[in-house]
Design a protein around this motif. Structure first.
Motif, short mmCIF file in Angstrom:
data_model
loop_
_atom_site.label_atom_id
_atom_site.label_comp_id
_atom_site.label_asym_id
_atom_site.label_seq_id
_atom_site.Cartn_x
_atom_site.Cartn_y
_atom_site.Cartn_z
N LYS A 68 64.85 -26.82 14.80
CA LYS A 68 65.38 -25.47 15.02
C LYS A 68 64.32 -24.46 14.63
N GLN A 69 64.37 -23.33 15.30
CA GLN A 69 63.41 -22.27 15.02
C GLN A 69 63.92 -21.42 13.87
N GLY A 70 63.01 -20.90 13.04
CA GLY A 70 63.41 -19.87 12.09
C GLY A 70 63.24 -20.21 10.63
N GLY A 71 63.27 -19.19 9.81
CA GLY A 71 63.19 -19.33 8.37
C GLY A 71 61.77 -19.27 7.84
N THR A 72 61.64 -18.91 6.58
CA THR A 72 60.33 -18.89 5.94
C THR A 72 60.22 -20.08 5.01
N LEU A 73 59.21 -20.88 5.23
CA LEU A 73 58.99 -22.04 4.37
C LEU A 73 58.29 -21.58 3.10
N THR B 142 53.68 -28.52 21.81
CA THR B 142 55.12 -28.59 21.95
C THR B 142 55.72 -29.30 20.74
N GLY B 143 56.87 -28.81 20.32
CA GLY B 143 57.57 -29.45 19.20
C GLY B 143 56.96 -29.15 17.85
N ARG B 144 56.11 -28.12 17.75
CA ARG B 144 55.54 -27.75 16.46
C ARG B 144 55.67 -26.23 16.26
N GLY B 145 55.53 -25.81 15.01
CA GLY B 145 55.54 -24.38 14.71
C GLY B 145 56.94 -23.79 14.72
N HIS B 146 57.84 -24.34 13.89
CA HIS B 146 59.23 -23.89 13.90
C HIS B 146 59.55 -22.81 12.89
N PHE B 147 58.72 -22.66 11.89
CA PHE B 147 59.03 -21.65 10.87
C PHE B 147 58.56 -20.27 11.33
N ASP B 148 59.30 -19.24 10.91
CA ASP B 148 58.88 -17.87 11.22
C ASP B 148 57.67 -17.46 10.38
N PRO C 125 49.88 -41.38 6.88
CA PRO C 125 48.89 -42.24 6.25
C PRO C 125 47.61 -41.51 5.81
N HIS C 126 47.46 -40.27 6.17
CA HIS C 126 46.21 -39.57 5.89
C HIS C 126 46.30 -38.75 4.61
N TYR C 127 47.15 -37.71 4.62
CA TYR C 127 47.32 -36.88 3.43
C TYR C 127 48.79 -36.67 3.13
N ASP C 128 49.03 -36.12 1.95
CA ASP C 128 50.41 -35.81 1.56
C ASP C 128 50.90 -34.58 2.33
N MET C 129 52.14 -34.21 2.11
CA MET C 129 52.78 -33.08 2.79
C MET C 129 52.55 -33.17 4.30
N CYS C 130 52.90 -34.33 4.88
CA CYS C 130 52.74 -34.55 6.33
C CYS C 130 51.32 -34.24 6.77
N ASP C 131 50.36 -34.86 6.10
CA ASP C 131 48.96 -34.63 6.43
C ASP C 131 48.59 -33.15 6.18
N GLN C 132 49.25 -32.52 5.23
CA GLN C 132 49.08 -31.09 4.91
C GLN C 132 49.42 -30.20 6.10
N ARG C 133 50.23 -30.72 7.02
CA ARG C 133 50.60 -29.91 8.17
C ARG C 133 52.10 -29.65 8.20
N ILE C 134 52.74 -29.71 7.05
CA ILE C 134 54.19 -29.49 7.02
C ILE C 134 54.55 -28.12 7.61
N ALA C 135 53.66 -27.14 7.45
CA ALA C 135 53.97 -25.79 7.94
C ALA C 135 54.19 -25.79 9.45
N GLU C 136 53.39 -26.57 10.18
CA GLU C 136 53.60 -26.57 11.63
C GLU C 136 54.50 -27.71 12.09
N LYS C 137 54.70 -28.73 11.24
CA LYS C 137 55.51 -29.87 11.67
C LYS C 137 56.98 -29.75 11.32
N GLY C 138 57.28 -29.08 10.21
CA GLY C 138 58.65 -29.11 9.69
C GLY C 138 59.57 -28.06 10.30
N TRP C 139 60.84 -28.14 9.92
CA TRP C 139 61.81 -27.12 10.32
C TRP C 139 62.99 -27.17 9.36
N PHE C 140 63.81 -26.12 9.39
CA PHE C 140 64.99 -26.09 8.53
C PHE C 140 66.20 -26.64 9.28
N ALA C 141 66.96 -27.46 8.59
CA ALA C 141 68.16 -28.03 9.22
C ALA C 141 69.17 -26.91 9.48
#
Lengths: 521, 315
Positions: free
Chosen positions: A42-47, A223-229, A505-521
């Motif tokens: 889902k789109q939105g929210g500040t991480l 596609t499918g990345r960058g869900h946080f505002d 397998p590379h780095y923690d926090m989703c390869d340090q890309r949690i900002a572009e990979k994650g989203w809020f439920a």
């Protein structure tokens, strides 16, 4: 495996390989990301990220990046040519595709079309060439050594470049996944005003305190990345403060949870702990193989057999680490030498080799410091005890953490070190064990090993290549001066609202890309 | 009187100048240099050489000192060596934060400590005196991070009244700021109370044993009146100086508390700079801290002189 399963509690711990194995066993044929796709982003929210691994002296210039926080904001603002996927293989990022000519000396990289920087400029080959050259030749870049094998970078077309290496290297794409090598516009010099292709724009940069970024308007090109505002990244160096902030909901995610207290964090009903086994820092003692008494192979073997890895992992890392097998290649990495037996703690063998070495009068001094890695002193004391059982006396000398990397490491013949994970087994081995490596901290120089690595690089047959890297690890295992006793687990903490947090397998926090990979439920 | 103040002031400036030389020398003695500290474990001989030349570390020390001093006199602390940012712009907001926290803690701690100190003196040996002493002594005897964690457990985790992260920023209104920074201010209050309370109590009590106080009692005055109007003015000198010392501590010595509460003050900035050998930043922070110390002590001296005419006539 050395998991402390008793304290898993109610919190969810996902281990990447277990998950994969589980999916395969069920015949689902789903990859980890596929299994999660059911959870529609889902789109939105500040991480709100709370992280350790940075300081007031951080800069936006990717050449100076050396720790987690700069890596995290670097990947919010910019992209690399290549990204490491969840299986540990290089996958396309700004490079759409690539191809090696036979021998892997010449490479063609096709640059993705229609990608725009914040300034509105469209990405082309010149930008990529400029960005790669920032890390070559006379430069302060931390990626200088990684890029040393590149002889020439040439433009073939507006979206195509050719890279010529001084000798073949099939692992070149993995090198381009390094966090220093971010793609900036041609002739770009003012890093205080970031101009990138990433999902976010910089809003506020206050190193040592916080970094704020805002999602660019419109579609993100991935596609499918960058869900946080937006992302609010706060520097929280104190691990207790980070854990409290996570539990009390003042941050949505925190890195590097303390293994000693992580079981308490797991008890919090709102927190999800994601553990990535054996991909974190490699903890080791390094002995100079050209300095007496460590030049004696039998002594080195005695020192390797004389360490009780399990005890150290259970006590210092509370079970949140994997045994090291005397090289820096981790089991999660491709080309890890699986068939090499794990070296056990064997006081009898240690005593045997020690006697054979005939150096009983020599002073064995291990220099350690909390500046090398936290817990180093405890590990060293446990090592001292374990060696005692083999009749070997070791002096543990504790030195100041201040200036440790410039005054002790690489200088003292026997001291503590940690190594971070690198994109591939090749990078991992090359930077520490090649004869001409600047960071060869064991002074272990074997022309046969260098030759093996060089031919592995030029070998495009996967199977043969894997065998060569396994042989290279075996050489270090048998003969090298590194006693790598543990590989830490990454322990990330997320609020349960945060989704898309699969271990990487590379780095923690989703390869340090949690900002572009994650989203809020 | 004016001349005395002027002399104090001039001495203060001279002290600062001496401190600036000391700071400069100390930063030169530190093992390793900025280039190797910044590049850390990634340093290679070539990248070190390039970085050093870029930073001007190849010039002699006295030249670097003079250039720096000239800049400081023009209000320019230079740029950070590690990230090329203008130091004064980084330092100023953090310094404001530090002063805010110190002021916040002082506003709570000073009246409380002096008041309780006087109360303890009035009720010497009784329950209030004992209790005030024991409690403040306990607070000062445990490390400050321990006090901080205890307060976090109670007020942030159990009760949930205050945030454990006290990251204030420039957009916050005063009310929010006071709320956000409450726990660190409370921690600091507990840390500095004991010193001031005991000094107040003891200096009042030592005056209490003098003949003129006995005279006041013989006149039939109450104990509280004797303490407040006869003893206190004469005891003010030492109280003012211990208050000044504690205020200075609140400004320069709070890095541990900053760290626990993630408060963006000067302390953490300086520690980061020391770790990275960012010499201009260390010098700037050092100088600012020294200036705070010197100013507070000068003010304390002058106040003590105003309170006690004997100090003025001594020479």
């Amino acid at each position: 495996m050395n998991t402390n399963s008793g304290i898993r509690g109610s919190s969810l711990i996902v281990d990447r390989r277990e998950l994969l194995a589980g999916a395969a066993a069920l015949g689902l044929g789903l990859s980890a990301s596929g299994a999660r796709a059911a959870d529609t982003p889902k789109q939105g929210g500040t991480l709100r990220l709370g992280m350790e691994g940075g300081s007031a002296s951080d800069s936006l210039d990717p050449r100076t990046y050396a720790d987690s926080i700069p890596i995290s904001y670097g990947w919010q603002l910019w992209n690399g040519l290549v990204e490491i996927d969840e299986k540990g293989d290089p996958s396309p990022e700004l490079a759409e595709s690539w191809e090696a000519k036979p021998g892997a000396v010449e490479w063609i990289f096709n640059i993705r079309k229609g990608i725009q920087f914040t300034s509105g400029k469209t990405l082309d080959a010149d930008d990529v060439i400029y960005s790669l050259n920032m890390h070559r030749g006379e430069t302060k870049s931390g990626a200088k050594d990684l890029m040393a094998g590149i002889a020439d970078v040439k433009k073939l077309g507006p979206n195509q470049i050719q890279i010529t290496l001084s000798s073949g290297d099939a692992g070149l794409p993995s090198i381009f996944a390094d966090y220093h090598i971010l793609i900036v516009p041609n002739n770009y010099t003012d890093f205080s005003k970031p101009d990138g292709t990433g999902a976010f724009d910089l809003e506020h940069f206050e190193p040592g305190v916080r970094v704020l970024t805002k999602r660019k308007s419109g579609e993100y090109w991935k596609t499918g990345r960058g869900h946080f505002d937006g992302v609010e990244l706060r520097y929280i160096p104190d691990s207790a403060a980070r854990a409290q902030a996570l539990i009390s909901g003042q941050i949505d995610a925190g890195n590097r949870l303390d293994a000693k207290t992580v079981s308490l964090v797991m008890r919090a009903p709102t927190v999800n702990v994601v553990r990535t086994k054996g991909t974190g820092n490699r903890f080791a003692w390094v002995a100079h193989c050209d300095t007496a008494p460590y030049s004696n192979l039998d002594l080195r073997l005695a020192l390797k057999y004389g360490i009780d890895r399990k005890k150290i992992i259970d006590n210092v890392y509370k079970g949140f680490a994997t045994m090291g097998n005397d090289t820096t290649v981790a089991p999660s990495q491709k080309y890890f030498a699986k068939d090499l037996p794990q070296r056990p703690y064997d006081p009898d063998k240690a005593a045997f080799h020690f006697k054979k070495a005939g150096v009983s009068g020599a002073d064995l001094n291990l220099e350690v410091s909390e500046g090398a890695f936290s817990g180093a002193t405890d590990c060293a004391v446990l090592y001292q005890e374990a060696l005692k059982k083999a009749g070997i006396a070791l002096n543990v000398k504790r030195v100041s953490g201040d200036g440790y990397w410039s005054n002790v490491w690489l200088k003292d013949p026997f001291c503590a070190v940690y190594w971070g994970g690198r994109p591939s087994a090749d990078n991992q081995l090359a930077q520490t064990f090649l004869s001409n490596a600047n960071w060869n901290d064991t002074n272990w120089k074997r022309p046969e090993f260098d030759k093996l690595i060089m031919s592995a690089r030029a070998e495009l047959d996967e199977k043969k290549r894997g065998q060569m890297y396994a042989d290279a690890q075996k050489m270090i295992w048998e003969d090298g001066g590194m006693i790598c006793f543990a590989i830490g687990d990454y322990l990330d903490g997320y609020s349960k609202k945060v989704k898309g947090t699969a271990p990487h397998p590379h780095y923690d926090m989703c390869d340090q890309r949690i900002a572009e990979k994650g989203w809020f439920a | 009187m004016l001349r005395l103040i002027a002399t104090r002031f001039a001495l203060g400036i001279l002290t600062l100048l001496a401190v600036s030389v000391l700071i400069f020398i100390c930063t030169q003695i530190l093992p390793g240099d900025v280039a190797s500290a910044v590049l850390g474990q990634q340093a290679t001989p070539e990248s070190l050489r390039v970085f050093r030349a870029e930073l001007g570390l190849d010039k002699p020390a006295y030249l670097r000192y003079l250039a720096w001093l000239l800049g400081v006199l023009h209000g320019d602390f230079g740029k950070s060596l590690t990230n090329d940012r203008v130091i004064i712009e980084e330092l100023a907001p953090r310094f404001v934060n530090t002063l805010f926290l110190a002021g916040y803690a002082a506003v709570i701690a000073v009246p409380l400590a002096v008041g309780l100190g006087i109360l303890s003196a009035i009720r010497e040996g009784r329950l209030t005196d004992r209790l005030a002493n024991i409690l403040t002594l306990i607070a000062i005897s445990v490390p400050e991070f321990f006090v901080a964690y205890i307060l976090i457990i109670i007020f942030a985790i159990q009760l949930g009244w205050f945030p454990s992260l006290a990251t204030v920023d420039s957009d916050m209104g005063l009310g929010t700021r006071l709320y956000t920074a409450f726990l660190p201010a409370l921690t600091l209050t507990m840390v500095v109370m004991a010193h001031m309370l005991r000094m107040t109590r003891n200096s009042v009590l030592s005056i209490m044993s003098t003949p003129y106080i006995e005279m006041a009692f013989l006149k039939g005055l109450t104990r509280s009146r004797v303490v407040a109007f006869h003893a206190l003015p004469n005891a003010l000198g030492p109280i003012v100086s211990v208050v000044a010392l504690n205020l200075a501590y609140l400004v320069v010595g709070v890095v541990v508390v900053e760290n626990v509460f993630v408060y963006p003050g000067v302390g953490q900035y300086m520690v980061d700079a020391v770790a990275k050998r960012d010499v201009p930043v260390i010098q700037a922070c050092g100088l600012v801290f020294a200036a705070v110390f010197v100013t507070l002590n000068t003010v304390a001296d002058i106040l003590a002189m105003l309170a006690n005419p004997r100090l003025r006539r001594r020479r």
